[in-house]
Design a protein around this motif. Structure first.
Motif, PDB file in Angstrom:
ATOM      1  N   SER A  55     -18.795  33.459 -49.428  1.00  0.00           N
ATOM      2  CA  SER A  55     -19.015  32.015 -49.399  1.00  0.00           C
ATOM      3  C   SER A  55     -18.806  31.483 -47.991  1.00  0.00           C
ATOM      4  N   ASP A  56     -19.517  30.398 -47.676  1.00  0.00           N
ATOM      5  CA  ASP A  56     -19.480  29.823 -46.333  1.00  0.00           C
ATOM      6  C   ASP A  56     -19.825  28.340 -46.440  1.00  0.00           C
ATOM      7  N   ASP A  57     -19.083  27.504 -45.712  1.00  0.00           N
ATOM      8  CA  ASP A  57     -19.402  26.082 -45.715  1.00  0.00           C
ATOM      9  C   ASP A  57     -20.284  25.688 -44.531  1.00  0.00           C
ATOM     10  N   TRP A  58     -20.596  26.648 -43.664  1.00  0.00           N
ATOM     11  CA  TRP A  58     -21.504  26.442 -42.530  1.00  0.00           C
ATOM     12  C   TRP A  58     -21.022  25.336 -41.598  1.00  0.00           C
ATOM     13  N   ALA A  59     -19.725  25.069 -41.584  1.00  0.00           N
ATOM     14  CA  ALA A  59     -19.179  24.092 -40.639  1.00  0.00           C
ATOM     15  C   ALA A  59     -18.797  24.797 -39.344  1.00  0.00           C
ATOM     16  N   SER A  60     -18.968  24.122 -38.229  1.00  0.00           N
ATOM     17  CA  SER A  60     -18.655  24.706 -36.926  1.00  0.00           C
ATOM     18  C   SER A  60     -17.430  24.065 -36.281  1.00  0.00           C
ATOM     19  N   ASP A  61     -16.657  23.296 -37.063  1.00  0.00           N
ATOM     20  CA  ASP A  61     -15.461  22.654 -36.526  1.00  0.00           C
ATOM     21  C   ASP A  61     -14.248  23.110 -37.325  1.00  0.00           C
ATOM     22  N   TYR A  62     -13.220  22.245 -37.404  1.00  0.00           N
ATOM     23  CA  TYR A  62     -11.981  22.611 -38.083  1.00  0.00           C
ATOM     24  C   TYR A  62     -12.181  22.893 -39.569  1.00  0.00           C
ATOM     25  N   TYR A  84     -22.733  30.220 -51.609  1.00  0.00           N
ATOM     26  CA  TYR A  84     -22.201  31.551 -51.855  1.00  0.00           C
ATOM     27  C   TYR A  84     -23.290  32.491 -52.371  1.00  0.00           C
ATOM     28  N   LEU A  85     -23.058  33.749 -52.114  1.00  0.00           N
ATOM     29  CA  LEU A  85     -23.914  34.839 -52.588  1.00  0.00           C
ATOM     30  C   LEU A  85     -23.020  35.823 -53.323  1.00  0.00           C
ATOM     31  N   SER A  86     -23.350  36.121 -54.553  1.00  0.00           N
ATOM     32  CA  SER A  86     -22.508  37.008 -55.359  1.00  0.00           C
ATOM     33  C   SER A  86     -23.327  38.134 -55.965  1.00  0.00           C
TER      34      SER A  86
END
Length: 282
Positions: A48-55, A275-277
């Motif tokens: 899983s990833d939220d694709w955020a590039s900050d905190y 997410y990819l499961s």
């Protein structure tokens, strides 16, 4: 929130079949289906990833494992556990180990416990929660007990391929102390889950789940309730393999007398994860 209840995933039991061939004098072969108790298991991996590039950057990989036994077509029991990897934070403030244990459950399930006509079916599920997560150990969790009542509706008769399940639940935690780090710990969690699925073909499906949670502390205070949701497209090429691509998000909602209601933010950048499961059942 004391523990995060994992999203619900169901593994279909694989029933054995016994073929009884008719004698050579019988022009047609007859097949009888019988049930034999058997072991059920699966191994699942999720990225899983939220694709955020900050905190807010939050990526992780999780592996889940299930080992159970199907005693009858309706009764099963077993254990579910797992591990996950965090690349930008710790399991808790007291450890620097990026590989973290998930919650471990001992579960029991009784499907088709009671039916109302041929449209509504009630089941019963229970979980005994073991304090295997670092957060559970930090807060001195001794154990937890959860009960679920899945209510299935036979909507497939009206819309072919459509499934609908409503599931109320109650979880009771037992901690050594009532507070930890100056915060009141949760004693009860009240839950209401809605699962809707649509089977496009034998191999492709779509699933929507909405989970409502209310938390009550040992002091009798209610934490702000939370609402989470997930949408997943699934592909099942064989009876054992499954692949899913989904999106999940969550938000706390408030008493209108206390503050604004951010339900409209369920699809914003507050807490989104793609997410990819994949899973293999055997």
């Amino acid at each position: 929130m004391l523990l995060a209840i994992l999203s619900f995933s169901a593994t279909p039991a694989l029933a054995s079949e016994t073929d009884n061939n008719a004698s050579t004098t019988t022009p047609q072969t007859e097949t009888k289906h019988t049930f034999s108790p058997h072991i059920t298991a699966y191994v699942a991996a999720t990225y899983s990833d939220d694709w955020a590039s900050d905190y807010r950057d939050d990526r992780n990989v999780e592996f889940d494992f299930k080992l159970g036994y199907q005693f009858t077509p309706k009764i099963s029991a077993g254990v579910i556990t797992g591990v996950y990897y965090l690349d930008n934070s710790y399991c808790s403030t007291h450890t620097k180990d990026y590989w973290c244990m998930t919650t471990t459950y001992l579960y029991g399930s009784y499907s088709n416990l009671y039916s109302i006509g041929d449209f509504t079916t009630f089941g019963l599920k229970g979980r005994f929660i073991l304090p295997t997560t670092q957060y559970a150990r930090d807060t001195k969790l001794q154990y937890g007990i959860a009960g679920y009542v899945p209510i299935s509706f036979d909507v497939d008769r009206y819309i072919s391929g459509f499934g609908l399940v409503l599931q109320p639940s109650l979880t009771k935690y037992s901690n050594t102390y009532k507070t930890s780090g100056g915060q009141n710990l949760t004693e009860y969690t009240l839950g209401l889950d809605l699962y809707a699925s649509y089977q496009f073909t034998d191999k492709f499906s779509f699933t929507l789940s909405v989970n409502d949670r209310h938390y009550i502390t040992y002091q009798g205070n209610a934490h702000y309730p939370s609402l989470s949701h997930s949408e997943e497209f699934g592909y099942q090429p064989t009876s054992s393999w499954y692949f899913g691509l989904g999106y999940t998000n969550s938000a706390q909602y408030y008493n209108p007398d206390r503050g604004p209601n951010p339900i409209t933010g369920l699809f914003d950048d507050k807490d989104p994860h793609f997410y990819l499961s994949s899973s293999f059942a055997f």
